[in-house]
Write a protein that holds these residues in place. Structure first.
Motif, PDB file in Angstrom:
ATOM      1  N   ASP A   1       0.833  -1.208   0.000  1.00 40.75           N
ATOM      2  CA  ASP A   1       0.000   0.000   0.000  1.00 40.75           C
ATOM      3  C   ASP A   1       0.861   1.250   0.000  1.00 40.75           C
ATOM      4  O   ASP A   1       0.454   2.295  -0.504  1.00 40.75           O
ATOM      5  N   ALA A   2       2.070   1.130   0.545  1.00 40.81           N
ATOM      6  CA  ALA A   2       2.983   2.280   0.604  1.00 40.81           C
ATOM      7  C   ALA A   2       3.799   2.428  -0.682  1.00 40.81           C
ATOM      8  O   ALA A   2       4.597   3.341  -0.806  1.00 40.81           O
ATOM      9  N   GLY A   3       3.622   1.503  -1.592  1.00 42.86           N
ATOM     10  CA  GLY A   3       4.373   1.556  -2.840  1.00 42.86           C
ATOM     11  C   GLY A   3       5.270   0.340  -2.983  1.00 42.86           C
ATOM     12  O   GLY A   3       5.104  -0.666  -2.288  1.00 42.86           O
ATOM     13  N   LEU A   4       6.248   0.433  -3.857  1.00 39.51           N
ATOM     14  CA  LEU A   4       7.186  -0.664  -4.110  1.00 39.51           C
ATOM     15  C   LEU A   4       8.281  -0.619  -3.048  1.00 39.51           C
ATOM     16  O   LEU A   4       9.022   0.356  -2.954  1.00 39.51           O
ATOM     17  N   LEU A   5       8.356  -1.663  -2.216  1.00 39.34           N
ATOM     18  CA  LEU A   5       9.332  -1.688  -1.126  1.00 39.34           C
ATOM     19  C   LEU A   5      10.285  -2.857  -1.288  1.00 39.34           C
ATOM     20  O   LEU A   5       9.892  -3.949  -1.712  1.00 39.34           O
ATOM     21  N   VAL A   6      11.545  -2.615  -0.919  1.00 39.33           N
ATOM     22  CA  VAL A   6      12.552  -3.674  -0.929  1.00 39.33           C
ATOM     23  C   VAL A   6      12.265  -4.581   0.255  1.00 39.33           C
ATOM     24  O   VAL A   6      12.202  -4.132   1.398  1.00 39.33           O
ATOM     25  N   THR A   7      12.067  -5.870  -0.034  1.00 35.40           N
ATOM     26  CA  THR A   7      11.785  -6.812   1.046  1.00 35.40           C
ATOM     27  C   THR A   7      12.959  -7.714   1.362  1.00 35.40           C
ATOM     28  O   THR A   7      13.028  -8.281   2.448  1.00 35.40           O
ATOM     29  N   LYS A   8      13.885  -7.843   0.413  1.00 32.64           N
ATOM     30  CA  LYS A   8      15.012  -8.741   0.659  1.00 32.64           C
ATOM     31  C   LYS A   8      16.172  -8.368  -0.243  1.00 32.64           C
ATOM     32  O   LYS A   8      15.991  -8.020  -1.404  1.00 32.64           O
ATOM     33  N   GLU A   9      17.382  -8.436   0.286  1.00 32.97           N
ATOM     34  CA  GLU A   9      18.610  -8.280  -0.497  1.00 32.97           C
ATOM     35  C   GLU A   9      19.493  -9.476  -0.195  1.00 32.97           C
ATOM     36  O   GLU A   9      19.800  -9.747   0.957  1.00 32.97           O
ATOM     37  N   VAL A  10      19.898 -10.189  -1.248  1.00 32.42           N
ATOM     38  CA  VAL A  10      20.718 -11.391  -1.087  1.00 32.42           C
ATOM     39  C   VAL A  10      21.961 -11.244  -1.946  1.00 32.42           C
ATOM     40  O   VAL A  10      21.868 -10.942  -3.134  1.00 32.42           O
ATOM     41  N   THR A  11      23.134 -11.456  -1.352  1.00 33.34           N
ATOM     42  CA  THR A  11      24.375 -11.444  -2.112  1.00 33.34           C
ATOM     43  C   THR A  11      24.571 -12.826  -2.727  1.00 33.34           C
ATOM     44  O   THR A  11      24.526 -13.832  -2.019  1.00 33.34           O
ATOM     45  N   LYS A  12      24.755 -12.838  -4.039  1.00 28.29           N
ATOM     46  CA  LYS A  12      24.916 -14.107  -4.749  1.00 28.29           C
ATOM     47  C   LYS A  12      26.250 -14.119  -5.491  1.00 28.29           C
ATOM     48  O   LYS A  12      26.851 -13.084  -5.722  1.00 28.29           O
ATOM     49  N   GLN A  13      26.656 -15.319  -5.874  1.00 31.59           N
ATOM     50  CA  GLN A  13      27.901 -15.518  -6.619  1.00 31.59           C
ATOM     51  C   GLN A  13      27.574 -16.021  -8.011  1.00 31.59           C
ATOM     52  O   GLN A  13      26.761 -16.927  -8.171  1.00 31.59           O
ATOM     53  N   GLN A  14      28.196 -15.412  -9.006  1.00 31.59           N
ATOM     54  CA  GLN A  14      28.127 -15.941 -10.373  1.00 31.59           C
ATOM     55  C   GLN A  14      29.436 -16.687 -10.606  1.00 31.59           C
ATOM     56  O   GLN A  14      30.507 -16.088 -10.533  1.00 31.59           O
ATOM     57  N   ALA A  15      29.341 -17.989 -10.837  1.00 29.36           N
ATOM     58  CA  ALA A  15      30.545 -18.808 -11.026  1.00 29.36           C
ATOM     59  C   ALA A  15      31.287 -18.370 -12.284  1.00 29.36           C
ATOM     60  O   ALA A  15      30.676 -17.884 -13.245  1.00 29.36           O
ATOM     61  N   PRO A  16      32.603 -18.554 -12.323  1.00 26.00           N
ATOM     62  CA  PRO A  16      33.359 -18.256 -13.549  1.00 26.00           C
ATOM     63  C   PRO A  16      32.829 -19.083 -14.722  1.00 26.00           C
ATOM     64  O   PRO A  16      32.410 -20.224 -14.549  1.00 26.00           O
TER      65      PRO A  16
END
Length: 114
Positions: free
Chosen positions: A48-63
């Motif tokens: 209702d308040a708009g678009l909110l960030v609910t989660k931030e996850v650090t990920k790895q992209q393999a070589p």
């Protein structure tokens, strides 16, 4: 278009510089992909308040081995190209049992073998 660019050198130079910038960006992206990297994935939800960030996850992209191989083949072709060159020294000796025979003697041998 080619003739116009030749008559307007400042435009031609600007176009060349634009290509160089993109080339560098692609090189950097290829290198990043070859080595692997870390990134943050952000999840957003509509509330209702708009678009909110609910989660931030650090990920790895393999070589990426394909990107690494491509990079190495182009940057160090003498060490990484598929085709290797081998240099041989010395001679090859061929023994010819008919060496020194005349044409007539060769014709007799050929008719006898037939």
């Amino acid at each position: 278009l080619g003739n116009w660019k030749k008559s307007h050198l400042e435009i031609l130079e600007a176009l060349k510089k634009g290509k160089e910038v993109v080339d560098i960006q692609v090189e950097n992206a290829l290198l990043k992909r070859a080595l692997g990297y870390e990134f943050v994935e952000v999840t957003k939800e509509l509330t209702d308040a708009g678009l909110l960030v609910t989660k931030e996850v650090t990920k790895q992209q393999a070589p990426d081995t394909t990107a690494a191989i491509f990079w190495l083949k182009n940057r160090k072709p003498n060490e990484w190209r598929d085709k290797s060159q081998t240099e041989l020294s010395g001679g090859i000796k061929v023994s010819n049992p008919y060496e020194g025979l005349t044409e007539e003697e060769l014709r007799k041998l050929a008719s006898r073998d037939g």
